[in-house]
Design a protein around this motif. Structure first.
Motif, PDB file in Angstrom:
ATOM      1  N   LEU A 134     103.924  19.758  60.532  1.00 19.38           N
ATOM      2  CA  LEU A 134     104.980  20.033  61.499  1.00 19.38           C
ATOM      3  C   LEU A 134     104.434  20.038  62.924  1.00 19.38           C
ATOM      4  N   SER A 135     103.272  20.646  63.127  1.00 18.90           N
ATOM      5  CA  SER A 135     102.677  20.663  64.465  1.00 18.90           C
ATOM      6  C   SER A 135     102.275  19.263  64.909  1.00 18.90           C
ATOM      7  N   GLN A 136     101.732  18.468  63.998  1.00 21.34           N
ATOM      8  CA  GLN A 136     101.319  17.109  64.354  1.00 21.34           C
ATOM      9  C   GLN A 136     102.528  16.255  64.721  1.00 21.34           C
ATOM     10  N   TRP A 138     105.869  17.161  72.289  1.00 14.66           N
ATOM     11  CA  TRP A 138     105.846  18.603  72.463  1.00 14.66           C
ATOM     12  C   TRP A 138     104.373  19.025  72.530  1.00 14.66           C
ATOM     13  N   HIS A 139     103.874  19.212  73.737  1.00 14.06           N
ATOM     14  CA  HIS A 139     102.431  19.386  73.942  1.00 14.06           C
ATOM     15  C   HIS A 139     101.916  20.738  73.465  1.00 14.06           C
ATOM     16  N   HIS A 140     102.774  21.739  73.441  1.00 17.53           N
ATOM     17  CA  HIS A 140     102.333  23.075  73.024  1.00 17.53           C
ATOM     18  C   HIS A 140     103.328  23.664  72.014  1.00 17.53           C
ATOM     19  N   PRO A 141     103.325  23.145  70.798  1.00 16.71           N
ATOM     20  CA  PRO A 141     104.237  23.703  69.788  1.00 16.71           C
ATOM     21  C   PRO A 141     103.846  25.133  69.438  1.00 16.71           C
ATOM     22  N   PRO A 142     104.801  25.965  69.036  1.00 19.92           N
ATOM     23  CA  PRO A 142     104.497  27.371  68.763  1.00 19.92           C
ATOM     24  C   PRO A 142     103.771  27.533  67.427  1.00 19.92           C
ATOM     25  N   ASN A 143     103.285  28.725  67.212  1.00 19.39           N
ATOM     26  CA  ASN A 143     102.782  29.089  65.886  1.00 19.39           C
ATOM     27  C   ASN A 143     104.014  29.392  65.039  1.00 19.39           C
ATOM     28  N   TRP A 144     104.358  28.458  64.187  1.00 15.51           N
ATOM     29  CA  TRP A 144     105.650  28.487  63.519  1.00 15.51           C
ATOM     30  C   TRP A 144     105.881  29.775  62.728  1.00 15.51           C
ATOM     31  N   PRO A 190      96.461  22.628  70.512  1.00 11.76           N
ATOM     32  CA  PRO A 190      96.719  21.181  70.609  1.00 11.76           C
ATOM     33  C   PRO A 190      95.470  20.346  70.861  1.00 11.76           C
ATOM     34  N   SER A 191      94.423  20.943  71.424  1.00  6.98           N
ATOM     35  CA  SER A 191      93.196  20.185  71.684  1.00  6.98           C
ATOM     36  C   SER A 191      92.378  19.950  70.416  1.00  6.98           C
ATOM     37  N   GLN A 192      92.715  20.652  69.333  1.00  5.17           N
ATOM     38  CA  GLN A 192      91.976  20.526  68.083  1.00  5.17           C
ATOM     39  C   GLN A 192      92.737  19.623  67.107  1.00  5.17           C
ATOM     40  N   PRO A 193      92.026  19.051  66.137  1.00  4.34           N
ATOM     41  CA  PRO A 193      92.718  18.255  65.113  1.00  4.34           C
ATOM     42  C   PRO A 193      93.696  19.138  64.330  1.00  4.34           C
ATOM     43  N   SER A 223     103.237  14.589  68.352  1.00  4.70           N
ATOM     44  CA  SER A 223     103.465  13.141  68.429  1.00  4.70           C
ATOM     45  C   SER A 223     104.762  12.818  69.159  1.00  4.70           C
ATOM     46  N   LEU A 224     105.738  13.722  69.076  1.00  7.55           N
ATOM     47  CA  LEU A 224     107.023  13.509  69.739  1.00  7.55           C
ATOM     48  C   LEU A 224     107.022  13.989  71.188  1.00  7.55           C
TER      49      LEU A 224
END
Length: 338
Positions: free
Chosen positions: A181-183, A190-196, A173-176, A187-188
């Motif tokens: 889906l992760s972005q 979810w600070h740590h979305p999984p590796n889908w 999350p600290s990287q662009p 934005s909603l």
């Protein structure tokens, strides 16, 4: 010239020579086939009398029958034969390969994943296609919207998989983020979305999205044509009887297009059952996403076990055949009712 450069030049020359030979062989095969066709048509044009009709039938059906035998029947017979052989096809092992396929836990998981694909993806694509067909038919400029929705059908499954692989890309999350889906998730809130792609069993459904995205346009176009073919008299009679909205859809639209609906569903099921490109491109069958078609490829060309790969190919063929037969029967029924 350095040794490494010499080796690179030799490798490039070898690759170019090999490609040239294969290209020349392909051109020779095509030219030979066309030459034979020209000779056959010439002979048919010069023939007369009682041989005219049989020769004409042979000329028309012969090339198709030959290609069918060479491209389908012979490989099918050879695959069945290899399925009773060991890994390098040097001796017969009877039904051991089929016993392995039916008793191995890992293959059971592959079959369950394939069954999940077979249930979810066709129903989702057909249902979404039906909804879009109903909505688009009420809009102005529907040809434009239909073209846009049908456009994914023009993309190969490999190309579609690459597109969606970027959508599912996950980074810290600290990287662009380059994954859409992760972005969106970040934005909603979810600070740590999984590796889908690594998240099982979610990754299976995410891979199914690619198949649904590609096949929905096909389902929409076919079902839209079926809806437009419903006689206006039937629709008007139902409205006079008080049918509106959902009632009109359930009691008039769906029964009138039921045959087409079944044909679309079974067609998408056949495509889904043979799904290989999506899994191979996005996960390689790892992380619990392996399906039957990709396992067949892996056994044959990665683990070099031709016997087991052929057995899986036969099982896949037996699974597809009833769907094909049922599809043909439904198409014949639809033609009889017209």
């Amino acid at each position: 010239m350095p040794t490494a450069q010499v080796a690179a030049v030799q490798l490039a020359d070898s690759a170019w020579t090999d490609a040239s030979i294969k290209f020349g062989n392909s051109l020779g095969a095509v030219a030979g086939f066309l030459g034979i066709l020209l000779l056959v048509f010439f002979a048919a044009g010069r023939a007369g009398g009682r041989f005219t009709r049989p020769l004409a039938i042979g000329v028309m059906l012969g090339p198709a029958a030959l290609l069918l035998v060479v491209g389908l029947v012979v490989p099918l017979v050879r695959t069945v034969y290899l399925s009773f052989s060991n890994d390098d096809s040097t001796r017969s092992v009877g039904g051991a390969n089929y016993g392995w396929a039916l008793t191995t836990d890992s293959i059971h998981q592959v079959l369950l994943t394939t069954l999940l694909w077979l249930v979810v993806a066709p129903l989702a694509a057909t249902g979404l296609g039906l909804v879009l067909a109903l909505l688009v038919d009420r809009m102005r400029g529907q040809a434009v919207y239909k073209s846009l929705l049908f456009m994914p059908m023009a993309i190969s499954l490999v190309g579609a998989s690459i597109i969606w692989k970027f959508v599912y890309d996950a980074r810290d999350p600290s990287q662009p983020q380059i994954g859409l889906l992760s972005q969106v998730a970040i934005s909603l809130g979810w600070h740590h979305p999984p590796n889908w792609i690594l998240s099982h069993p979610l990754n299976n459904f995410l891979l199914m999205v690619v198949m649904v995205w590609v096949q929905t346009g096909f389902a929409m176009v076919v079902l839209s044509a079926a809806i437009k073919a419903i006689p206006d008299e039937i629709t008007e009679a139902a409205r006079l009887d008080g049918a509106r909205g959902l009632q009109l859809f359930r009691h008039v639209t769906v029964p009138m297009i039921r045959t087409t609906l079944v044909v679309v569903l079974t067609t998408v099921m056949i495509t889904t059952l043979k799904a290989f490109d999506i899994v191979r491109t996005m996960t390689g069958g790892n992380f619990g996403t392996q399906v039957l078609a990709n396992e067949m490829y892996s056994q044959s060309f990665v683990q070099f076990n031709v016997g087991r790969g052929s057995a899986l190919a036969v099982i896949l063929f037996l699974a597809v055949t009833p769907l094909v037969i049922y599809n043909i029967v439904q198409l014949r029924k639809e033609r009889e009712h017209r």
